[in-house]
Design an enzyme around this catalytic site. Structure first.
Site, PDB file in Angstrom:
ATOM      1  N   HIS A   1       0.866  -1.191   0.000  1.00 53.96           N
ATOM      2  CA  HIS A   1       0.000   0.000   0.000  1.00 53.96           C
ATOM      3  C   HIS A   1       0.896   1.233   0.000  1.00 53.96           C
ATOM      4  O   HIS A   1       1.019   1.942   0.995  1.00 53.96           O
ATOM      5  CB  HIS A   1      -0.920  -0.008   1.217  1.00 53.96           C
ATOM      6  CG  HIS A   1      -2.021   1.002   1.152  1.00 53.96           C
ATOM      7  ND1 HIS A   1      -3.263   0.772   1.677  1.00 53.96           N
ATOM      8  CD2 HIS A   1      -2.085   2.245   0.629  1.00 53.96           C
ATOM      9  CE1 HIS A   1      -4.039   1.829   1.487  1.00 53.96           C
ATOM     10  NE2 HIS A   1      -3.320   2.747   0.853  1.00 53.96           N
TER      11      HIS A   1
ATOM     12  N   HIS B   1      -6.735  -1.119   4.417  1.00 57.23           N
ATOM     13  CA  HIS B   1      -7.040  -0.632   5.772  1.00 57.23           C
ATOM     14  C   HIS B   1      -8.448  -1.040   6.214  1.00 57.23           C
ATOM     15  O   HIS B   1      -9.359  -0.218   6.364  1.00 57.23           O
ATOM     16  CB  HIS B   1      -6.834   0.865   5.918  1.00 57.23           C
ATOM     17  CG  HIS B   1      -7.151   1.694   4.722  1.00 57.23           C
ATOM     18  ND1 HIS B   1      -8.394   1.761   4.155  1.00 57.23           N
ATOM     19  CD2 HIS B   1      -6.373   2.505   3.973  1.00 57.23           C
ATOM     20  CE1 HIS B   1      -8.364   2.576   3.128  1.00 57.23           C
ATOM     21  NE2 HIS B   1      -7.143   3.040   2.992  1.00 57.23           N
TER      22      HIS B   1
ATOM     23  N   HIS C   1      -6.707  13.730   2.245  1.00 57.53           N
ATOM     24  CA  HIS C   1      -7.838  13.659   1.313  1.00 57.53           C
ATOM     25  C   HIS C   1      -8.338  15.026   0.867  1.00 57.53           C
ATOM     26  O   HIS C   1      -9.469  15.156   0.400  1.00 57.53           O
ATOM     27  CB  HIS C   1      -8.952  12.796   1.903  1.00 57.53           C
ATOM     28  CG  HIS C   1      -8.540  11.368   2.006  1.00 57.53           C
ATOM     29  ND1 HIS C   1      -8.486  10.536   0.917  1.00 57.53           N
ATOM     30  CD2 HIS C   1      -8.078  10.646   3.064  1.00 57.53           C
ATOM     31  CE1 HIS C   1      -8.039   9.354   1.297  1.00 57.53           C
ATOM     32  NE2 HIS C   1      -7.781   9.400   2.586  1.00 57.53           N
TER      33      HIS C   1
END
EC number: 3.5.1.5
Length: 571
Positions: free
Chosen positions: A138, A276, A324
């Protein structure tokens, strides 16, 4: 004539043997040696007055053409792997693990299956621990410096997506489209790790997905910031089934296009890697964690929530806002961030790792995760769970082998299986690339002593170049010859899709690295996850967010102190 010595004398010369236990760093975990490949009295050891000399443990007659003659032998290593905790010599040839066994000269020594000759170099591992290079699946490719940081922590393979410090890369582990994929494949030529890239998985037009697979993507990432809708997920999985690649999912935190049940209905019985899975990193709030009960879901954690500590909740809100691209002046953005950070599910995450429900650990590098702490945090969780939950079944005082095998699988063999690269990396096994990490036991999981990458040392802790001895201070990680000239390409692999490999993408782009195709992905189930394949019934209370496994509430207390922390970073 035989010679007798005490066990402490033997250990000081050759390292631990059967029945001995070794503490891992300053944790409460102990590895007990299950088997020793040595023939007592015929151990191979290098140095003045030692046995690896011409006519003794070094055979004076053989040449490199002999298949049993190694280029490199790592002597008397304590190997910790998902399926073994053994003492052995490791033979390396042509950059691959040739044999795990007994090294020496078969003309005068018993049971030798790795021959030391004039063409063989030696790394002494007496008293040291050896593990396979770690695999982080990841990775946001935001900054090329991540590779060196990860390598110096014991990670030798990165899988993920990105193009540098773009908003898309910082948030979504996506390398979108053929042009970007080709540029990143070229960039990987200069990185010291094995690399695989994931493309963008959002498109109902299959051609837009397929062209990324042809361009070398080893899978597709479906991420909520691009729209993790059931439709997008279904189309991505259709293409994955056609081309034998993996789908990685960052699910829909806001439940905009449906709840967890709608996502699972879209997935059907098709395999995917759930990122996650606890949910703080993103995914259906508050019950994404339930997906770990499905046999076709391969669940991983990212390291910022591992282990659960008194600081975990506070640091996460800012991380979510920045990663984000959220606006602190917009109430809806604040609510979005708040919905992801739930102490009840975070407290359950460590337990789900400990009982083998969560199968993998990864970083989420520079996107709410720390690229150099995958290994450290994995073992901190193992320590905390033993502290709170006691020994696993089958373990005992000074013997945590079952827990050790479970946790080491989370960042080695299981991510390799998940992404179709376990034929090449992921364990200390014959025929695999010689990505081998050596640790002083006191520094285990924090600072490797030597990193062997594709059969060459790169990097290693070494002293001042003008010093009279190699340990002159300052001792620090220094690049070795494995990162010079053409060795960067010769000691690492770039993973690509089978279709890109068969269409010779290496020739198209002029790549010099070893290219290997990913495969055997689409028929995987959670049963393929080594030591981490549990599929119990998981429920989440929608009001309190409490987590129940087979009807029993699971939780853990936040840690106020941890091993493998400050005392290791004073220098």
């Amino acid at each position: 004539m035989s010679f007798k010595m005490t066990q402490s004398q033997y250990t000081s010369l050759y390292g631990p043997t059967v029945g001995d236990s070794v503490r891992l760093g300053d944790t409460n975990l102990f590895a007990r040696v299950e088997k020793d490949y040595a023939t007592y009295g015929d151990e191979a050891a290098f140095g003045g007055g030692k046995s690896i000399r011409d006519g003794m443990a070094q055979n004076p007659n053989v040449t490199r053409d002999d298949k049993q003659v190694a280029d490199l032998v790592i002597t008397n290593a304590l190997i910790l792997d998902y399926d073994k905790i053994v003492k052995a010599d490791i033979g390396v040839k042509n950059g691959y693990i040739m044999k795990i066994g007994k090294a020496g000269n078969p003309d005068i020594m018993d049971n030798v299956d790795i021959i030391i000759g004039a063409t063989t170099d030696i790394i002494s591992a007496e008293g040291k621990i050896v593990t396979a290079g770690g695999i982080d699946t990841h990775v946001h490719f935001v900054n090329p410096e991540q590779s060196q940081v990860a390598l110096e922590s014991g990670i030798t393979t990165h899988i993920g997506g990105g193009t540098g410090a773009s908003e898309g890369a910082k948030a979504t582990t996506v390398t979108p489209g053929p042009w970007h994929l080709h540029r990143m494949l070229l960039a990987a030529e200069s990185l010291p790790l094995n690399i695989g890239f994931t493309g963008k998985g959002q498109a109902v037009n299959h051609t837009a997905l397929v062209e990324q697979i042809h361009a070398g993507a080893i899978g597709l990432k479906v991420h909520e910031d691009w729209g993790a809708t059931p439709s997008a997920l279904d189309h991505a999985l259709q293409v994955a089934d056609d081309y034998d690649v993996q789908i990685a999912l960052h699910a829909d935190t806001l439940n905009e296009a449906g709840f967890m049940e709608e996502t699972m209905a879209a997935v059907k019985d098709r395999v995917l890697h759930m990122y996650h899975t606890e949910g703080a990193g993103g995914g259906h709030a508050p019950d994404l964690i339930k997906s770990a009960a499905y046999s076709n879901i391969l669940p991983s954690s990212t390291n910022p929530t591992l282990p659960y500590t008194v600081n975990t909740i506070d640091e996460h809100l800012d991380m979510v806002m920045i990663t984000h691209h959220l606006n602190a002046s917009i109430p809806e953005d604040i609510a979005f961030a708040d919905s992801r950070i739930r102490k009840e599910t975070i407290a359950a995450e460590d337990v789900l790792q400990d009982i083998g429900v969560f199968s993998m650990v990864s970083s989420d590098s520079q996107a709410m995760g720390r690229v150099g702490e995958v290994i450290t945090r994995t073992w901190q969780v193992a320590h905390r769970m033993k502290e709170q939950r006691g020994s696993l079944d089958g373990d005992s005082e000074y013997n945590d082998n079952n827990r050790i095998k479970r946790y080491i699988a989370k960042y080695t063999i299981n991510p390799a299986i998940t992404h179709g690269i376990s034929d090449y990396v992921g364990s200390i096994d014959e025929g695999k690339l010689a990505d081998i990490i050596m640790w002083e036991p006191a520094f285990f999981a924090v600072k490797p002593d030597v990193i062997v990458k594709g059969g060459l040392i790169n990097p290693a802790i070494n002293g001042d170049a003008n010093g009279s001895i190699p340990t002159s201070e300052p001792l620090k990680y220094r690049k070795m010859y494995g990162q010079l000239g053409g060795n960067m390409q010769g000691t690492s692999m770039t993973f690509v899709s089978t279709t890109a490999y068969e269409n010779d993408i290496g020739k198209l782009l002029g790549l010099k690295r070893k290219l290997r195709p990913v495969h055997n992905i689409r028929k995987l189930t959670k049963a393929d996850m080594k030591n981490n394949s549990a599929t119990p019934k998981i429920d989440v209370d929608p009001q309190t967010y409490e987590v129940f496994v087979d009807g029993e509430k699971i939780t853990s207390e936040p840690a106020t102190e941890l091993p493998l922390t400050q005392r290791y970073f004073l220098f």
